[in-house]
Scaffold this motif. Structure first.
Motif, short mmCIF file in Angstrom:
data_model
loop_
_atom_site.label_atom_id
_atom_site.label_comp_id
_atom_site.label_asym_id
_atom_site.label_seq_id
_atom_site.Cartn_x
_atom_site.Cartn_y
_atom_site.Cartn_z
N UNK A 62 38.71 42.52 21.73
CA UNK A 62 38.79 41.39 22.64
C UNK A 62 39.95 41.58 23.61
N UNK A 63 39.64 41.45 24.89
CA UNK A 63 40.65 41.53 25.96
C UNK A 63 40.44 40.36 26.90
N UNK A 64 41.50 39.63 27.22
CA UNK A 64 41.45 38.52 28.17
C UNK A 64 42.17 38.93 29.44
N UNK A 65 41.49 38.83 30.58
CA UNK A 65 42.08 39.31 31.82
C UNK A 65 42.05 38.29 32.93
N UNK A 66 42.83 38.58 33.95
CA UNK A 66 42.78 37.79 35.18
C UNK A 66 43.11 38.70 36.35
N UNK A 67 42.54 38.37 37.49
CA UNK A 67 42.80 39.14 38.71
C UNK A 67 44.12 38.67 39.31
N UNK A 68 45.01 39.61 39.55
CA UNK A 68 46.30 39.30 40.18
C UNK A 68 46.22 39.42 41.69
N UNK A 69 45.52 40.45 42.15
CA UNK A 69 45.41 40.64 43.61
C UNK A 69 44.19 41.50 43.92
N UNK A 70 43.43 41.07 44.92
CA UNK A 70 42.29 41.84 45.42
C UNK A 70 42.74 42.55 46.70
N UNK A 71 42.62 43.88 46.70
CA UNK A 71 43.06 44.67 47.84
C UNK A 71 41.86 45.33 48.49
N UNK A 72 42.08 45.93 49.63
CA UNK A 72 40.97 46.56 50.35
C UNK A 72 40.41 47.76 49.61
#
Length: 317
Positions: A215-225
């Motif tokens: 089990x891994x819980x993630x979140x997006x910190x930054x979307x780059x080009x």
């Protein structure tokens, strides 16, 4: 050059009756059959300090010793910063490139050996691992109490990982870089992880329907080009879990030489010397950013932070 090493194997009933050459060629596929024959003929494989021949038959209960001659280990960063220390535990910033334990071509160029050199009287012992290419915070036990309590807490965390509402006293959070993605802002990855066949090594850990729950819980910190910076907190501690989970989700870590889409090893053709990519190869971007745990003696909460490399920090603007 290091001082060489002696690797031992005790012969089980399943291996009894095999020839010495058949045993080593089947068990240690990182070297070819011809290489193992040369080692045996040069006297490097012994039983009771008596050199064996390639066709000698093995008996149950024998202990074989492979005397590996001294070799030149690959250069790695050997220094590390101490982030926290008291009488029970230590937290360090492990550099990318430094293996934690001996294995493959590494013996003295490891964190464990460097700890023994720096603290010869009572070396701190790692209670968990980071992959060779992974940098960041690692916790080490200095006292028997700390080693026992921290090991138990890590086991308990894995046992209760299925329930996101369960208490998770130890929380390990990483930063990772993947390609351009449409990942939701927050996500959970649950691909089971187990052993799969792999040339030369015999097996590697990868996505497997018969593997252990992960089990891994993630979140997006930054979307780059050209990439996506994510933060992942793991509830279980399977080998190479974040690399495998993100690859299984269709987003291998940028630069990962081993794991491809699907969380399985990339299809490779062995090089002329028989080598293939291995889990310890470098190139990916993964950093243990934060470690939260209760102090093993006082149970007071501790938070250890290790600033991420620039590539794993949100870009401004």
């Amino acid at each position: 050059m290091n001082q060489g090493w002696v690797y031992t194997d005790r012969i089980t009933p399943a291996a009894a009756g095999l020839s010495v050459l058949d045993f080593y060629a089947a068990r240690y596929r990182h070297s070819s059959r011809a290489v193992w024959r040369d080692r045996i003929l040069s006297g490097q494989i012994r039983c009771d300090d008596v050199p064996l021949a390639p066709d000698d038959r093995l008996e149950q209960g024998q202990t074989l010793a492979y005397h590996r001659p001294p070799w030149q280990e690959p250069a790695v960063p050997l220094g590390f910063e101490v982030l926290y220390e008291d009488g029970d535990l230590m937290a360090i910033a492990k550099p990318s490139g430094l293996p934690v334990l001996p294995g493959g071509g590494f013996l003295t160029h490891t964190l464990l050996h460097q700890l023994r050199l720096r603290y010869p009287e009572n070396p701190p012992i790692p209670v968990h691992r980071l992959g060779r290419g992974t940098s960041g915070v690692m916790v080490l036990g200095k006292s028997p109490l700390a080693r026992s309590v921290l090991s138990r807490q890590l086991r308990d965390a894995t046992a209760t990982a299925r329930d996101p509402q369960a208490a998770h006293p130890i929380r390990k959070t990483y930063r990772a870089l993947v390609g351009v993605s449409d990942l939701p802002d927050e996500f959970t990855l649950t691909t089971p992880i187990g052993k799969v066949d792999y040339p030369a090594l015999g097996y590697v850990y990868a996505a497997s329907p018969t593997g252990l729950p992960s089990y891994s819980d993630g979140k997006v910190i930054q979307r780059r080009s050209d990439s996506t910076l994510v933060e992942v907190t793991i509830r279980t501690g399977r080998p190479h879990q974040i690399r495998i989970h993100l690859a299984a989700a269709g987003l291998p870590l940028l630069g990962d030489p081993l794991y491809g889409v699907g969380g399985l090893p990339l299809a490779v053709v062995p090089a002329a010397d028989g080598t293939v990519p291995v889990p310890g190869d470098m190139g990916y971007h993964l950093h243990a950013y934060r470690l939260v745990l209760p102090h093993p003696r006082t149970q007071e909460p501790l938070e250890m932070l290790c600033p991420a490399p620039a590539l794993l920090q949100p870009a401004s603007g």
